[in-house]
Design a protein around this motif. Structure first.
Motif, mmCIF file in Angstrom:
data_model
loop_
_atom_site.group_PDB
_atom_site.id
_atom_site.type_symbol
_atom_site.label_atom_id
_atom_site.label_comp_id
_atom_site.label_asym_id
_atom_site.label_seq_id
_atom_site.Cartn_x
_atom_site.Cartn_y
_atom_site.Cartn_z
ATOM 1 N N ILE A 213 70.534 36.298 12.193
ATOM 2 C CA ILE A 213 69.584 35.624 11.306
ATOM 3 C C ILE A 213 69.410 36.523 10.098
ATOM 4 O O ILE A 213 69.257 37.746 10.224
ATOM 5 C CB ILE A 213 68.234 35.388 12.003
ATOM 6 C CG1 ILE A 213 68.409 34.451 13.198
ATOM 7 C CG2 ILE A 213 67.211 34.819 11.025
ATOM 8 C CD1 ILE A 213 67.146 34.260 14.021
ATOM 9 N N GLY A 214 69.460 35.936 8.911
ATOM 10 C CA GLY A 214 69.322 36.713 7.693
ATOM 11 C C GLY A 214 68.458 36.008 6.674
ATOM 12 O O GLY A 214 68.286 34.784 6.730
ATOM 13 N N VAL A 215 67.951 36.784 5.720
ATOM 14 C CA VAL A 215 67.164 36.225 4.636
ATOM 15 C C VAL A 215 68.004 36.266 3.369
ATOM 16 O O VAL A 215 68.682 37.261 3.076
ATOM 17 C CB VAL A 215 65.839 36.997 4.455
ATOM 18 C CG1 VAL A 215 66.081 38.474 4.191
ATOM 19 C CG2 VAL A 215 65.010 36.382 3.330
ATOM 20 N N VAL A 216 68.004 35.181 2.625
ATOM 21 C CA VAL A 216 68.788 35.090 1.391
ATOM 22 C C VAL A 216 68.189 36.016 0.334
ATOM 23 O O VAL A 216 66.993 35.934 0.027
ATOM 24 C CB VAL A 216 68.814 33.639 0.865
ATOM 25 C CG1 VAL A 216 69.528 33.570 -0.477
ATOM 26 C CG2 VAL A 216 69.484 32.720 1.882
ATOM 27 N N VAL A 217 69.026 36.900 -0.220
ATOM 28 C CA VAL A 217 68.565 37.803 -1.270
ATOM 29 C C VAL A 217 69.233 37.508 -2.612
ATOM 30 O O VAL A 217 68.750 37.969 -3.654
ATOM 31 C CB VAL A 217 68.808 39.278 -0.880
ATOM 32 C CG1 VAL A 217 68.030 39.637 0.375
ATOM 33 C CG2 VAL A 217 70.295 39.569 -0.683
#
Length: 540
Positions: A213-217
């Protein structure tokens, strides 16, 4: 809403903790709400690359006339037309038009191929918004969105990972690294180079294993893929050696022809007292005759033939004169993976207690003979080879896929090479997976340096198969398989074989197995410390 600095492309997201990254982006593990996502979409724009500027056919056609020799030919065509020499006019104009049309068509084909980089952006993404997971068009992603990844996904934007479970990503389109890169959620040093930023997942790369799971940067042009696209778009156009020489020749020829025509006119009018109008026509005729109108045609046809030969070898030549530049090169600096190589692993050698075997074939095509002492062998007559093939299939997360462009692998390239070898050894992967369902697995990681899977047959028997670094596997083996029976492990033999194959530059993996008690349904790392049976070594 985050400030400008929070989404600036130079912020070291890889060095921030997952919690700090979420805070900087004013988001949470539950994702953005739809209203905030719409605001950010208007602010940051769609998550797609700006299409490269393309010149229309008229502009490409007119650009072919930016050549001194071509301009001289046009002037010659005008003069011959004024003199009434229509045949000469037609020949010169035909040469000029052929040159322009061929150049225009070639540039059009090349520019269309350059748009392929935009296809690296995945069309959809699995996104969490308002606490709910769902599919979303990738071009609607914004900084702060929470994205879930799994094997087979193409990363839709630059992500700071906040959770990672045995995640492996193929970054070869971005960094040239041929093997999948293991990822983690923990931050890395701020000065880490791009290829070592293990806490990041880059837009356009491919997930080969695990989940995350990742956060868009970063989205669109702010991604690392966007930077590459920008560099390609802004590359400086240089004049090729051929064009420089032809320009110099054109200037020299034009000067020589004008000088000769002027000298002829002066000599006739001043020294011979001929009428000036007659001498003017004679000087013009001499100038037109001296122009080599066949030279551009010969050059264009020769270059066009070169372009066609390169196209048959899958090489795109954007402009015709660039073909000549290839022949003038003395030093070539190039990426290796996917350029000089195909980013495919191939098993070339295997060793069992019964001896060494060579493996024929290239890439992921599962056709190729297995040789022993230089002669083909039938794996069906050698039970040990079938045992080894079974282990390679079952202790494997990849799949072979036959498509219109040939065989490819869905998953890790190394596992793909082992799966291809298993097919060459006479196994049927789909049948084996049905006959020996997987109960549990320990994925490969750098600490263990091996992968293990637990399987059972429909009679209740259980086995564990392992593959990994030879020193880690041999350490767990007490026996080796030969001629259908188990015998005491000859550690010296395997150490010698490992050294010999390593000297040949092969990447090595060892494969082993052991029977487990009936009813075993879970793998514990402590149960893998010994009593394995060595099946063989594979060199790739």
């Amino acid at each position: 809403m985050p400030s400008e600095i929070d989404i600036h492309e130079k912020l070291p997201w890889h060095a921030l903790s997952a919690q700090e990254a979420l805070a900087r982006l004013a988001t949470s593990p539950d994702g953005l709400d739809e209203e905030e996502a719409e605001r950010r979409l208007k602010r940051f724009g769609p998550n797609r690359l700006r299409p490269p500027a393309r010149r229309g056919p008229v502009v490409r056609f007119l650009a072919q006339f930016r050549n001194l020799l071509i301009l001289v030919l046009l002037a010659a065509a005008l003069i011959t037309a004024l003199l009434g020499h229509w045949l000469d006019t037609g020949v010169i104009l035909a040469v000029v038009l052929i040159n322009a049309v061929i150049g225009m068509l070639q540039e059009g084909r090349a520019e269309r191929s350059l748009e392929a980089i935009r296809e690296l952006l995945t069309p959809t993404a699995y996104v969490r918004r308002d606490g709910h997971l769902g599919h979303l068009p990738a071009d609607r992603l914004v900084p702060g969105d929470i994205v879930q990844l799994q094997a087979g996904d193409r990363v839709p934007a630059d992500l700071r990972l906040i959770e990672a479970n045995e995640l492996a990503i193929d970054e070869s389109p971005l960094t040239g690294e041929s093997l999948p890169v293991r990822k983690q959620a923990a931050p890395v040093p701020e000065d880490a180079p791009l290829a070592e930023r293990a806490s990041m997942a880059w837009s356009g790369t491919l997930v080969t294993g695990g989940q995350a799971i990742g956060v868009v940067v970063a989205t669109g042009e702010r991604t690392e893929l966007g930077r590459i696209s920008e560099m390609v778009r802004n590359v400086e156009t240089l004049t090729t050696p051929l064009i420089r020489r032809m320009d110099a020749f054109g200037r020299w020829l034009t000067g020589a022809i004008l000088l000769l025509a002027l000298a002829t006119f002066a000599f006739g009018t001043l020294a011979r007292s001929y009428a000036w109008d007659a001498m003017f026509m004679a000087a013009v005729s001499l100038a037109v005759a001296a122009i080599p109108e066949g030279l551009p045609a010969i050059m264009t046809i020769t270059l066009a033939l070169g372009v066609q030969r390169m196209a048959r070898r899958q090489a795109i030549i954007r402009r015709l004169p660039a073909v000549e530049t290839l022949g003038a090169m003395t030093v070539v600096c190039t990426d290796k993976t996917g350029t000089l190589t195909r980013n495919e692993m191939t098993a070339r050698m295997l060793v069992t207690a019964e001896g060494p075997f060579d493996v024929e074939g290239v890439g992921y095509d599962p056709h190729g003979a297995v040789l022993h002492d230089g002669r083909p062998v039938d794996p069906g007559t050698r039970p040990l080879l079938l045992e080894l093939g079974r282990a390679l299939v079952l202790c494997n997360d990849s799949r072979l896929v036959e498509g219109p462009e040939g065989w490819t692998v869905a998953g890790d390239p190394t596992e793909g090479a082992l799966l291809v070898l298993a097919v060459k050894l006479g196994t049927d992967p789909e049948r084996l997976r049905r006959e020996y369902p997987r109960l549990d697995a320990l994925p490969f990681d750098s600490r263990r340096a091996f992968m293990a899977t637990l399987h059972h047959d429909h009679a209740g028997h259980a086995w564990v198969f392992v593959k990994g670094a030879p020193e880690r596997i041999l350490h767990r083996c007490t026996h080796q398989r030969r001629d259908g029976r188990d015998e005491a492990l000859d550690a010296g033999f395997w150490e010698r074989q490992t050294e010999e194959l390593a000297r040949d530059g092969l990447r090595l993996l060892a494969v082993a197995m052991k029977a487990m008690p009936r009813g075993t349904t879970e793998l514990e790392e402590d149960s893998l410390d010994g009593n394995f049976v060595m099946l063989g070594l594979v060199g790739m």
